[in-house]
Design a protein around this motif. Structure first.
Motif, short mmCIF file in Angstrom:
data_model
loop_
_atom_site.label_atom_id
_atom_site.label_comp_id
_atom_site.label_asym_id
_atom_site.label_seq_id
_atom_site.Cartn_x
_atom_site.Cartn_y
_atom_site.Cartn_z
N LEU A 1 0.82 -1.21 0.00
CA LEU A 1 0.00 0.00 0.00
C LEU A 1 0.85 1.26 0.00
O LEU A 1 0.46 2.29 -0.54
N GLU A 2 2.00 1.20 0.67
CA GLU A 2 2.86 2.37 0.78
C GLU A 2 4.28 1.91 1.07
O GLU A 2 4.48 0.88 1.73
N THR A 3 5.23 2.66 0.58
CA THR A 3 6.62 2.34 0.85
C THR A 3 7.44 3.62 0.93
O THR A 3 7.09 4.63 0.32
N HIS A 4 8.51 3.56 1.71
CA HIS A 4 9.43 4.69 1.87
C HIS A 4 10.83 4.13 1.92
O HIS A 4 11.11 3.23 2.70
N VAL A 5 11.71 4.66 1.07
CA VAL A 5 13.09 4.18 0.98
C VAL A 5 14.04 5.32 1.33
O VAL A 5 13.84 6.45 0.89
N THR A 6 15.07 5.00 2.11
CA THR A 6 16.18 5.94 2.29
C THR A 6 17.40 5.30 1.65
O THR A 6 17.58 4.09 1.68
N TYR A 7 18.24 6.15 1.08
CA TYR A 7 19.46 5.70 0.42
C TYR A 7 20.62 6.27 1.23
O TYR A 7 20.88 7.46 1.21
#
Length: 171
Positions: free
Chosen positions: A73-79
């Protein structure tokens, strides 16, 4: 809600956090900057979520048997630090929350040999009824497994990057 599943479930791994998925940066994932392209971090984290779902008993047999499936439903990525081609990856997964139809997962991606944090991913995944393609409660055996896993994860410290809001810092 399904009261049972027509296949044998894998032995449940309950380590807190889970450390069950490994991968490698494939050559086709490397961009002209010489490192893993942004899009493939999402693919790699999706594979880590897949490992979590298989641990719960929701692998290919769940979908192929037309019982259900899971949707993100939702995703958040940090690099955090670049990964180059061929780099081995190790994923650590924490169950942050669960309810009757959803899980809130948090993954850390590490360089498996050098040990540095490369990226993080936070995702909300929902169970879906195969026939209606609408949300549905977890099958009873999965709900029971999630509860067992929750017992070992609920007391873990919340990751510092979990729940972050994107924005530019004001000066």
């Amino acid at each position: 809600m399904l009261d049972s599943l027509p296949y044998e479930l894998p032995e449940l791994i309950t380590r807190a956090p889970l450390d069950i998925h490994r991968s490698v940066v494939l050559p086709e994932w490397v961009d002209w900057n010489g490192h893993m392209n942004v899009a493939f971090y999402v693919s790699a984290f999706d594979q880590a979520s897949g490992a979590f779902m298989r641990n719960m008993g929701l692998g290919r047999r769940y979908v192929d048997g037309k019982l259900g499936m899971t949707f993100v439903l939702e995703t958040h990525v940090t690099y955090d630090r670049e990964m180059r081609g061929g780099a081995p990856m190790r994923f650590v997964t924490q169950l942050l929350a669960r309810d009757a139809k959803r899980v809130h997962l948090y993954h850390d991606m590490y360089h498996a040999e050098q040990g540095y944090l490369a990226a993080t991913n936070e995702a909300i995944v929902m169970n879906i009824d195969y026939a209606t393609r609408r949300s549905a409660p977890w099958p009873t055996p999965v709900a029971e497994r999630l509860e067992v896993l929750w017992e070992s994860h609920q007391h873990l410290p919340r990751p510092a990057k979990a729940g972050r809001v994107m924005g530019l810092a004001k000066k």
